[in-house]
Motif scaffolding. Structure first.
Motif, PDB file in Angstrom:
ATOM      1  N   ALA A 191       0.833  -1.179   0.119  1.00 51.51           N
ATOM      2  CA  ALA A 191       0.068   0.028  -0.097  1.00 51.51           C
ATOM      3  C   ALA A 191       0.792   1.215   0.107  1.00 51.51           C
ATOM      4  N   LEU A 192       0.449   2.170  -0.737  1.00 49.08           N
ATOM      5  CA  LEU A 192       1.315   3.671  -1.019  1.00 49.08           C
ATOM      6  C   LEU A 192       0.528   4.706  -0.746  1.00 49.08           C
ATOM      7  N   PRO A 193       0.239   4.738   0.741  1.00 43.73           N
ATOM      8  CA  PRO A 193      -0.398   5.750   1.331  1.00 43.73           C
ATOM      9  C   PRO A 193       0.205   7.391   1.015  1.00 43.73           C
ATOM     10  N   SER A 194      -0.718   8.312   0.947  1.00 40.79           N
ATOM     11  CA  SER A 194       0.203   9.689   0.948  1.00 40.79           C
ATOM     12  C   SER A 194      -1.064  10.655   1.473  1.00 40.79           C
ATOM     13  N   ASN A 195      -0.541  11.889   2.238  1.00 42.36           N
ATOM     14  CA  ASN A 195      -1.455  12.724   2.595  1.00 42.36           C
ATOM     15  C   ASN A 195      -0.800  14.103   2.352  1.00 42.36           C
ATOM     16  N   PRO A 199       5.262  16.051   3.764  1.00 39.70           N
ATOM     17  CA  PRO A 199       6.181  16.475   2.967  1.00 39.70           C
ATOM     18  C   PRO A 199       6.703  15.304   2.074  1.00 39.70           C
ATOM     19  N   GLU A 200       6.839  14.309   2.618  1.00 42.68           N
ATOM     20  CA  GLU A 200       7.541  13.017   1.912  1.00 42.68           C
ATOM     21  C   GLU A 200       6.046  12.083   1.239  1.00 42.68           C
ATOM     22  N   TRP A 201       5.891  12.726  -0.051  1.00 44.51           N
ATOM     23  CA  TRP A 201       4.747  12.076  -0.711  1.00 44.51           C
ATOM     24  C   TRP A 201       5.009  10.533  -1.040  1.00 44.51           C
ATOM     25  N   SER A 202       3.863   9.928  -1.259  1.00 44.04           N
ATOM     26  CA  SER A 202       4.156   8.603  -2.013  1.00 44.04           C
ATOM     27  C   SER A 202       4.999   8.785  -3.147  1.00 44.04           C
ATOM     28  N   PRO A 203       5.580   7.791  -3.385  1.00 46.82           N
ATOM     29  CA  PRO A 203       6.476   7.843  -4.566  1.00 46.82           C
ATOM     30  C   PRO A 203       6.071   7.902  -5.841  1.00 46.82           C
ATOM     31  N   THR A 204       4.654   7.432  -5.923  1.00 49.56           N
ATOM     32  CA  THR A 204       4.022   7.560  -7.031  1.00 49.56           C
ATOM     33  C   THR A 204       2.756   8.325  -7.192  1.00 49.56           C
ATOM     34  N   ARG A 205       2.158   8.981  -6.237  1.00 50.36           N
ATOM     35  CA  ARG A 205       0.837   9.790  -6.203  1.00 50.36           C
ATOM     36  C   ARG A 205       0.997  10.728  -5.005  1.00 50.36           C
ATOM     37  N   ASP A 206       1.098  12.002  -5.337  1.00 51.26           N
ATOM     38  CA  ASP A 206       0.791  12.909  -4.298  1.00 51.26           C
ATOM     39  C   ASP A 206      -0.572  13.411  -4.325  1.00 51.26           C
ATOM     40  N   PRO A 207      -1.219  13.924  -3.283  1.00 53.18           N
ATOM     41  CA  PRO A 207      -2.643  14.320  -3.251  1.00 53.18           C
ATOM     42  C   PRO A 207      -3.068  15.395  -4.292  1.00 53.18           C
ATOM     43  N   ALA A 208      -2.154  16.304  -4.550  1.00 51.89           N
ATOM     44  CA  ALA A 208      -2.376  17.344  -5.577  1.00 51.89           C
ATOM     45  C   ALA A 208      -2.484  16.830  -6.954  1.00 51.89           C
ATOM     46  N   SER A 209      -1.693  15.836  -7.216  1.00 57.72           N
ATOM     47  CA  SER A 209      -1.888  15.245  -8.505  1.00 57.72           C
ATOM     48  C   SER A 209      -3.194  14.525  -8.630  1.00 57.72           C
ATOM     49  N   HIS A 210      -3.679  13.900  -7.481  1.00 61.59           N
ATOM     50  CA  HIS A 210      -4.828  13.417  -7.704  1.00 61.59           C
ATOM     51  C   HIS A 210      -6.095  14.223  -8.142  1.00 61.59           C
ATOM     52  N   HIS A 244      -6.217  23.728  -2.650  1.00 60.98           N
ATOM     53  CA  HIS A 244      -5.590  24.906  -2.115  1.00 60.98           C
ATOM     54  C   HIS A 244      -6.250  25.472  -0.443  1.00 60.98           C
ATOM     55  N   ASN A 245      -7.036  24.576   0.158  1.00 64.08           N
ATOM     56  CA  ASN A 245      -7.446  24.649   1.490  1.00 64.08           C
ATOM     57  C   ASN A 245      -6.242  24.685   2.311  1.00 64.08           C
ATOM     58  N   PRO A 246      -5.886  25.551   3.042  1.00 65.75           N
ATOM     59  CA  PRO A 246      -4.700  25.503   3.962  1.00 65.75           C
ATOM     60  C   PRO A 246      -4.992  24.732   5.062  1.00 65.75           C
ATOM     61  N   THR A 247      -6.391  24.592   5.644  1.00 65.30           N
ATOM     62  CA  THR A 247      -6.434  23.664   6.834  1.00 65.30           C
ATOM     63  C   THR A 247      -7.082  22.394   6.344  1.00 65.30           C
ATOM     64  N   GLY A 248      -7.372  22.237   4.997  1.00 61.47           N
ATOM     65  CA  GLY A 248      -8.015  20.788   4.643  1.00 61.47           C
ATOM     66  C   GLY A 248      -6.990  19.663   4.678  1.00 61.47           C
ATOM     67  N   PHE A 249      -7.594  18.628   4.416  1.00 60.42           N
ATOM     68  CA  PHE A 249      -6.578  17.203   4.489  1.00 60.42           C
ATOM     69  C   PHE A 249      -7.304  16.489   3.382  1.00 60.42           C
ATOM     70  N   ILE A 250      -6.073  15.775   2.626  1.00 56.98           N
ATOM     71  CA  ILE A 250      -6.425  14.740   1.453  1.00 56.98           C
ATOM     72  C   ILE A 250      -5.648  13.672   1.857  1.00 56.98           C
ATOM     73  N   PHE A 251      -6.330  12.407   1.587  1.00 59.70           N
ATOM     74  CA  PHE A 251      -5.656  11.124   1.936  1.00 59.70           C
ATOM     75  C   PHE A 251      -5.745  10.473   0.652  1.00 59.70           C
ATOM     76  N   VAL A 252      -4.829   9.860   0.153  1.00 60.58           N
ATOM     77  CA  VAL A 252      -4.947   8.848  -1.271  1.00 60.58           C
ATOM     78  C   VAL A 252      -3.982   7.639  -0.942  1.00 60.58           C
ATOM     79  N   CYS A 253      -4.642   6.663  -1.417  1.00 60.15           N
ATOM     80  CA  CYS A 253      -3.889   5.454  -1.322  1.00 60.15           C
ATOM     81  C   CYS A 253      -3.972   4.664  -2.348  1.00 60.15           C
ATOM     82  N   SER A 254      -2.850   4.179  -3.024  1.00 60.82           N
ATOM     83  CA  SER A 254      -2.437   3.376  -4.116  1.00 60.82           C
ATOM     84  C   SER A 254      -2.028   1.882  -3.723  1.00 60.82           C
ATOM     85  N   PHE A 255      -2.264   1.070  -4.622  1.00 60.92           N
ATOM     86  CA  PHE A 255      -1.445  -0.310  -4.247  1.00 60.92           C
ATOM     87  C   PHE A 255      -0.562  -0.731  -5.496  1.00 60.92           C
ATOM     88  N   PHE A 256       0.572  -1.014  -5.124  1.00 58.20           N
ATOM     89  CA  PHE A 256       1.504  -1.777  -6.071  1.00 58.20           C
ATOM     90  C   PHE A 256       1.732  -3.264  -5.703  1.00 58.20           C
TER      91      PHE A 256
END
Length: 266
Positions: A191-195, A199-210, A244-256
């Motif tokens: 599992a490759l989670p990122s939020n 600052p250390e994004w998942s190596p494959t997907r960051d929330p902004a790119s999602h 661009h919400n400074p107090t918001g939170f985004i969580f993304v999970c990919s699977f390799f």
């Protein structure tokens, strides 16, 4: 049978060195022969062509003739003579049997009907002992906090559109089963989670790119006449708001997920 791929629809997110590192950990190296299923405009294939070096070969396959033409153009500009691209139905390609040291599908299997047939074709094209690998997100594990009602509406619209085209927005959680049922040995899943606070994004997907992927999907619905310009504008504003919400939170999970093609018995 529907067969609309991510590569053909233009809703791919850009690969990076992290993707190559994941594949290197499975055995990718100098001189490897690689086939990318659903290569889009060839961004990952070009990275892989550099990784395998002049002695290796990378073949990118995509349903879209436009994508393949663009991939060839970009590879020529970068003087990557070891990167080739062909138009293909990913369920039945002209790739040689037992050819590749590695076959990979990145953010593809969730956008194609009969994904098990694509995995079967990947297995056929892989040499005994070679690796079949897949990477995909799972939309059911994406969290926006706060999530505007308009964004929840958009996610439902996109989910229904993908299902109507034969895709599966929850394919990430199914990758292990798809590869194991295809007969691959030693299947492993990561599992490759990122939020958005790390600052250390998942190596494959960051929330902004999602969210950028969703924005391009909205544009695609407009181009296909499934969404009005007014509706699209409303959805794009919601995506901009959560990104661009400074107090918001985004969580993304990919699977390799990857496994090896069994060696044949003597």
């Amino acid at each position: 049978m529907g067969n609309r791929l991510k590569g053909a629809s233009g809703v791919n997110d850009d690969p990076g060195p992290g993707d190559v590192k994941l594949l290197a950990d499975t055995g990718l190296g100098r001189g490897s022969n690689v086939i990318e299923f659903g290569c889009g405009s060839g961004a990952l294939s070009r990275l892989l062509a550099r990784a395998v070096g002049p002695a290796g070969r990378v073949l990118g396959l995509d349903l879209s003739a436009f994508n393949v033409a663009r991939a060839r153009e970009l590879a020529a500009e970068e003087r990557l003579d070891n990167a080739l691209f062909e138009v293909a139905d990913l369920r039945q390609t002209r790739a040689a049997t037992d050819y590749a040291d590695l076959t990979v599908a990145r953010n593809v299997l969730g956008y194609v009907s009969a994904s098990e047939l694509v995995v079967k074709e990947m297995l056929r094209a892989t040499r005994p002992g070679g690796v079949v690998a897949a990477l995909d997100a799972d939309e059911g594990l994406v969290v926006y906090e706060p999530e505007p009602p308009v964004l929840a509406e958009l996610r439902d619209v996109l989910a229904r559109d993908r299902m109507a085209e034969g895709g599966n927005q929850y394919v990430g959680r199914s990758l292990y089963r798809l590869l194991a049922e295809a007969g691959l040995a030693g299947v492993r899943a990561v599992a490759l989670p990122s939020n958005s606070t790390d600052p250390e994004w998942s190596p494959t997907r960051d929330p902004a790119s999602h969210t950028a992927v969703l924005a391009r999907a909205v544009d695609g619905l407009v181009e296909r006449g499934k969404l009005s310009a007014e509706e699209a504008s409303r959805y794009q504003r919601a995506l901009h708001e959560v990104t661009h919400n400074p107090t918001g939170f985004i969580f993304v999970c990919s699977f390799f997920v990857w496994g090896r093609k069994p060696l044949r018995c003597a």
